[in-house]
Design an enzyme around this catalytic site. Structure first.
Site, PDB file in Angstrom:
ATOM      1  N   TYR A 109       7.957   7.806   3.006  1.00  0.00           N
ATOM      2  CA  TYR A 109       7.289   6.510   3.165  1.00  0.00           C
ATOM      3  C   TYR A 109       8.344   5.420   3.181  1.00  0.00           C
ATOM      4  O   TYR A 109       9.303   5.435   2.401  1.00  0.00           O
ATOM      5  CB  TYR A 109       6.317   6.252   2.004  1.00  0.00           C
ATOM      6  CG  TYR A 109       5.699   4.866   2.055  1.00  0.00           C
ATOM      7  CD1 TYR A 109       4.494   4.655   2.718  1.00  0.00           C
ATOM      8  CD2 TYR A 109       6.332   3.773   1.474  1.00  0.00           C
ATOM      9  CE1 TYR A 109       3.933   3.384   2.790  1.00  0.00           C
ATOM     10  CE2 TYR A 109       5.779   2.498   1.538  1.00  0.00           C
ATOM     11  CZ  TYR A 109       4.583   2.311   2.198  1.00  0.00           C
ATOM     12  OH  TYR A 109       4.048   1.050   2.282  1.00  0.00           O
ATOM     13  N   GLU A 197       5.350  -1.123   8.153  1.00  0.00           N
ATOM     14  CA  GLU A 197       5.072   0.056   7.329  1.00  0.00           C
ATOM     15  C   GLU A 197       5.175   1.310   8.189  1.00  0.00           C
ATOM     16  O   GLU A 197       4.509   1.408   9.222  1.00  0.00           O
ATOM     17  CB  GLU A 197       3.685  -0.034   6.706  1.00  0.00           C
ATOM     18  CG  GLU A 197       3.378   1.145   5.777  1.00  0.00           C
ATOM     19  CD  GLU A 197       1.993   1.066   5.153  1.00  0.00           C
ATOM     20  OE1 GLU A 197       1.896   1.110   3.920  1.00  0.00           O
ATOM     21  OE2 GLU A 197       1.009   0.944   5.923  1.00  0.00           O
TER      22      GLU A 197
END
Length: 386
Positions: A109, A197
């Protein structure tokens, strides 16, 4: 401003970030024709909506052939997806994206955002990719690190190393990761993005780092500098009331409560919503009319509030600084007469010419409820809608 995944990936690719080859279509026919150019054994079909959680809602499919892709595309196009981010009303799929499959070895992530508390740019990284980062933060906070960076044109190698440290990559992949961080940072500052993101960022079995999914938001106040980005706005993904508000230079966000709010100033608007909640009710909206609200602007603001059928009462809270209270009061009176408000309306005025403003309200002949202060206003509107 939000954009779609396929748009985000094209922007990232422009700055040197590796993404899978993919095509998008506004119709099934267009999508299938474009998909024939992809070189892959499996086709990854993705619904394009401004919301996360698509996979669990059936918005991501892995398909073995063009025939399967065509069938799945017909089923997905026009479907309403309900995810944890869309709410119960869901979002209708109006465009689809297909990309080549990847051989996944590991998932990570990575995100980059403006940290207003520290006035820095924050990178959040984790070795737990492909899942909700909120869940990771709750259950395994030690698997997430945040690296805050002072704004500059470029990011240092040391900062890059700190960001990717949690990935535990081998040397070759480390160099790729540092270059990827530099590319994302350059894109972030060059486009006035507010958030990037990547979830997941993957390491393939071939040893390549690829952004498998991407979400990018931009600062609305900087869009005038980036017309090419402003053109990417998809109005069908936005609330029609919020679109109408933007046409009149009103900052409006719809909420789920029953008390409509009209306030000048974002901070005062937040305080107004907080005190409504304190007295046991919920605000129906955030609405900042700004510093120079005319009669026309006030009228449009009230129309927006009343377009929400959940609104049982309205609280107007104005602090007159740049805006004079008597001018605002006259605007409220004129607007109320024009649109025939049928729900209780409480008005609190403070600041420049507030006495004159209160006098205008008291002598208007309308059923307006005048309040002495914010606490008094909240009590009165909550009592009025019982």
């Amino acid at each position: 401003m939000n954009i779609h995944e396929h748009q985000a990936k094209q922007i990232l690719k422009k700055y040197g970030v590796a993404v899978p080859n993919g095509v998008f279509g506004l119709t099934v026919e267009e999508l299938i024709e474009k998909s024939k150019s992809l070189k892959t054994n499996k086709y990854i079909l993705k619904a394009q909506i401004h919301a996360g959680g698509r996979g669990k809602a059936g918005g991501v499919k892995i398909l073995d052939s063009i025939e399967e892709l065509k069938k799945a595309s017909k089923e997905m196009m026009g479907k309403k997806l309900i995810t944890h981010q869309t709410g119960s009303e869901g979002k209708v799929v109006r465009r689809l994206y297909v990309e080549e499959s990847s051989n996944i070895e590991k998932e990570f992530y990575l995100s980059c955002l403006v940290d207003r508390a520290s006035s820095k740019i924050a990178f959040i990284s984790s070795n737990q990719g492909g899942v909700d980062i909120e869940e990771v933060a709750k259950k395994n906070p030690e698997k997430i690190i945040t690296t805050k960076i002072n704004y500059s044109k470029e990011i240092s190698n040391k900062d890059c190393e700190n960001i990717i440290k949690i990935f535990s990559l081998e040397q070759k992949a480390q160099e790729q990761a540092k270059n990827l961080i530099k590319a994302i940072y350059k894109m972030f500052v060059s486009t006035d993005a507010s958030m990037v993101e990547i979830n997941p960022l993957i390491l393939t079995k071939e040893g390549n780092l690829i952004c498998l999914d991407a979400k990018v938001n931009f600062d609305d106040n900087a869009l005038f500098k980036h017309p090419e980005i402003a053109e990417l706005r998809d109005l069908s993904e936005e609330d029609p009331i919020e679109i109408e508000a933007s046409k009149h230079d009103l900052s409006y966000i719809k909420l789920d409560g029953s008390i409509g709010c009209m306030v000048n100033g974002a901070g005062l608007a937040m305080a107004t919503m907080d005190i409504i909640k304190l007295y046991g009710k919920e605000p129906a909206n955030f609405l900042d009319v700004g510093g120079g609200a005319s009669k026309e602007k006030v009228t449009e603001a009230l129309k927006l509030i009343l377009s929400d059928k959940n609104v049982k009462g309205i609280l107007i809270n104005i602090f007159g600084g740049i805006m004079r209270c008597d001018v605002l009061a006259q605007g409220v009176v004129d607007a109320a007469k024009e649109i025939n408000i049928s729900v209780p309306l409480v008005v609190r005025l403070a600041g420049t010419n507030f006495k004159e403003g209160k006098e205008i309200l008291d002598n208007s002949g309308l059923k307006l409820i005048s309040a002495e202060n914010l606490d008094d206003a909240a009590k009165k509107i909550v009592e009025a809608i019982k």
